[in-house]
Design a protein around this motif. Structure first.
Motif, PDB file in Angstrom:
ATOM      1  N   PHE A  20      42.928  60.415  53.604  1.00 11.77           N
ATOM      2  CA  PHE A  20      42.846  60.362  52.148  1.00 11.77           C
ATOM      3  C   PHE A  20      43.279  58.999  51.615  1.00 11.77           C
ATOM      4  CE2 PHE A  20      43.563  64.681  53.531  1.00 11.77           C
ATOM      5  CZ  PHE A  20      42.629  65.412  52.803  1.00 11.77           C
ATOM      6  N   ASP A  21      42.709  58.644  50.469  1.00 13.53           N
ATOM      7  CA  ASP A  21      43.148  57.437  49.769  1.00 13.53           C
ATOM      8  C   ASP A  21      44.522  57.653  49.145  1.00 13.53           C
ATOM      9  OD1 ASP A  21      40.635  55.743  49.921  1.00 13.53           O
ATOM     10  OD2 ASP A  21      39.842  57.544  48.941  1.00 13.53           O
ATOM     11  N   LEU A  71      59.083  57.973  56.345  1.00 10.82           N
ATOM     12  CA  LEU A  71      57.949  57.208  55.827  1.00 10.82           C
ATOM     13  C   LEU A  71      57.903  55.826  56.479  1.00 10.82           C
ATOM     14  CD1 LEU A  71      58.046  58.127  52.025  1.00 10.82           C
ATOM     15  CD2 LEU A  71      56.222  58.673  53.645  1.00 10.82           C
ATOM     16  N   GLY A  72      59.058  55.182  56.548  1.00  6.00           N
ATOM     17  CA  GLY A  72      59.124  53.875  57.195  1.00  6.00           C
ATOM     18  C   GLY A  72      58.734  53.942  58.662  1.00  6.00           C
ATOM     19  N   ALA A  73      59.200  54.997  59.338  1.00  5.72           N
ATOM     20  CA  ALA A  73      58.867  55.176  60.751  1.00  5.72           C
ATOM     21  C   ALA A  73      57.380  55.428  60.950  1.00  5.72           C
ATOM     22  CB  ALA A  73      59.681  56.333  61.328  1.00  5.72           C
ATOM     23  N   SER A  74      56.710  55.886  59.891  1.00  9.44           N
ATOM     24  CA  SER A  74      55.276  56.162  59.963  1.00  9.44           C
ATOM     25  C   SER A  74      54.438  54.977  59.520  1.00  9.44           C
ATOM     26  CB  SER A  74      54.943  57.381  59.081  1.00  9.44           C
ATOM     27  OG  SER A  74      55.653  58.526  59.509  1.00  9.44           O
ATOM     28  N   GLY A  75      55.085  53.832  59.276  1.00 11.04           N
ATOM     29  CA  GLY A  75      54.359  52.624  58.908  1.00 11.04           C
ATOM     30  C   GLY A  75      54.093  52.479  57.429  1.00 11.04           C
ATOM     31  N   MET A  76      54.773  53.295  56.598  1.00 10.80           N
ATOM     32  CA  MET A  76      54.585  53.220  55.154  1.00 10.80           C
ATOM     33  C   MET A  76      55.668  52.346  54.526  1.00 10.80           C
ATOM     34  SD  MET A  76      51.969  55.418  54.485  1.00 10.80           S
ATOM     35  CE  MET A  76      52.146  56.075  52.821  1.00 10.80           C
ATOM     36  N   LYS A 114      53.172  53.098  50.327  1.00 10.11           N
ATOM     37  CA  LYS A 114      51.832  52.560  50.601  1.00 10.11           C
ATOM     38  C   LYS A 114      51.702  52.243  52.095  1.00 10.11           C
ATOM     39  CE  LYS A 114      48.602  48.863  49.359  1.00 10.11           C
ATOM     40  NZ  LYS A 114      48.276  47.804  48.380  1.00 10.11           N
ATOM     41  N   ARG A 115      50.527  52.571  52.627  1.00 12.29           N
ATOM     42  CA  ARG A 115      50.224  52.142  53.993  1.00 12.29           C
ATOM     43  C   ARG A 115      49.536  50.777  53.909  1.00 12.29           C
ATOM     44  NH1 ARG A 115      50.533  54.137  58.578  1.00 12.29           N
ATOM     45  NH2 ARG A 115      50.706  56.321  57.916  1.00 12.29           N
ATOM     46  N   PRO A 116      50.086  49.766  54.564  1.00 13.79           N
ATOM     47  CA  PRO A 116      49.471  48.437  54.502  1.00 13.79           C
ATOM     48  C   PRO A 116      47.999  48.472  54.889  1.00 13.79           C
ATOM     49  CG  PRO A 116      51.615  48.332  55.571  1.00 13.79           C
ATOM     50  CD  PRO A 116      51.292  49.791  55.403  1.00 13.79           C
ATOM     51  N   ALA A 117      47.209  47.678  54.215  1.00 13.59           N
ATOM     52  CA  ALA A 117      45.765  47.647  54.468  1.00 13.59           C
ATOM     53  C   ALA A 117      45.474  47.117  55.870  1.00 13.59           C
ATOM     54  CB  ALA A 117      45.080  46.759  53.432  1.00 13.59           C
ATOM     55  N   GLY A 177      45.865  50.984  53.166  1.00 14.34           N
ATOM     56  CA  GLY A 177      45.754  50.597  51.770  1.00 14.34           C
ATOM     57  C   GLY A 177      45.978  51.745  50.804  1.00 14.34           C
ATOM     58  N   GLY A 178      46.174  52.958  51.347  1.00 17.20           N
ATOM     59  CA  GLY A 178      46.339  54.145  50.519  1.00 17.20           C
ATOM     60  C   GLY A 178      47.788  54.414  50.135  1.00 17.20           C
ATOM     61  N   LEU A 179      47.963  55.428  49.283  1.00 19.80           N
ATOM     62  CA  LEU A 179      49.259  55.736  48.701  1.00 19.80           C
ATOM     63  C   LEU A 179      49.692  57.171  48.974  1.00 19.80           C
ATOM     64  CD1 LEU A 179      48.649  54.287  45.104  1.00 19.80           C
ATOM     65  CD2 LEU A 179      49.819  53.125  47.004  1.00 19.80           C
ATOM     66  N   MET A 180      51.019  57.372  48.993  1.00 22.30           N
ATOM     67  CA  MET A 180      51.567  58.718  48.947  1.00 22.30           C
ATOM     68  C   MET A 180      52.646  58.777  47.875  1.00 22.30           C
ATOM     69  SD  MET A 180      52.826  61.491  51.749  1.00 22.30           S
ATOM     70  CE  MET A 180      54.113  60.575  52.570  1.00 22.30           C
TER      71      MET A 180
END
Length: 248
Positions: free
Chosen positions: A130-131, A208-213, A245-248, A159-162
């Motif tokens: 998902f975006d 979240l940080g551990a998941s790359g966000m 945010k997940r980096p693009a 590039g997406g958000l949570m």
């Protein structure tokens, strides 16, 4: 326990909200606080998503073309207005009763939403992406916060958000969001929230940080009794929202 064997579901919480499912769309019923909360969280979502994806938040359909997951969607109080902003929405909830209520209301109002009685881990295992993932007022009701956050984060596209909204585990929140809300103001049925299940911001930021966000915004939210509405606030001691945010 391996992730494959884990579950985010706390069945007692599912049963609690299933029992109230018929009241989801009654603005004076047991979900009145969420109806009151919707304007501030919708504006926050619209503005931050528009900023991230270079949209005009004042446009008729600012979320057009974006795929959005509303995890723990309940009766669809958030899914419907997000879909009206142009997003393609998947509303997911483990309660089949909640999903039936959501589907019925969407059909009555003519809003197209893909509602599914599934868990976050089932969606992730199916490879859904998902975006935007809306994780709103859910984490305080799941069985394993760390696993739930990592599972939801895995479905955010580059590039997406949570968005995450919940209640802080503080004495101030215990007094206001539990005791006062349930016993004095009677906004919520008793037992809606358990203090030990409330979640501090750092307990969300770590997985979240551990998941790359990356955490790109934080805000508190407070109810203004004279204005009879919720507003954003720098005070995160009670209700708060995080944006990752997940980096693009």
């Amino acid at each position: 326990m391996t992730d494959a064997a884990k579950t985010t579901i706390d069945q007692s919480e599912v049963d609690r909200f299933s029992a109230m499912a018929a009241e989801w769309w009654d603005p004076t019923g047991k979900f009145k606080p969420l109806h009151k909360f919707n304007p501030v969280r919708l504006a926050y979502i619209r503005d931050r998503v528009s900023e991230n994806f270079s949209r005009d938040p004042r446009a008729h359909l600012p979320l057009s073309g974006l795929r959005v997951l509303d995890i723990g969607c309940g009766g669809g109080l958030l899914s419907e207005p997000v879909a009206r902003m142009g997003a393609t929405v998947v509303g997911a909830d483990p309660s089949e009763k909640n999903i039936r209520i959501a589907q019925t209301h969407a059909a009555e109002t003519g809003v197209e939403i893909d509602y599914r009685a599934v868990t976050a881990e089932q969606l992730a295992e199916a490879g859904e992406m998902f975006d935007v993932v809306l994780n709103m007022e859910v984490v305080e009701h799941v069985a394993d916060v760390d696993f739930f956050m990592r599972t939801c984060a895995s479905m955010v596209k580059p590039g997406g958000l949570m968005f995450v909204a919940t209640i802080n585990r503080t004495m101030k929140a215990r007094a206001l969001a539990i005791f006062a809300a349930e016993n004095i103001l009677r906004w919520l049925p008793k037992g809606t929230h358990q203090y030990e299940k409330l979640v501090r911001p750092e307990e969300l930021e770590a997985p979240l940080g551990a998941s790359g966000m990356d955490i790109i915004h934080r805000t508190g939210v407070f109810f203004h009794p004279l204005q009879d509405r919720w507003n954003l606030s720098p005070d995160m001691d009670v209700n708060y929202m995080l944006l990752a945010k997940r980096p693009a």
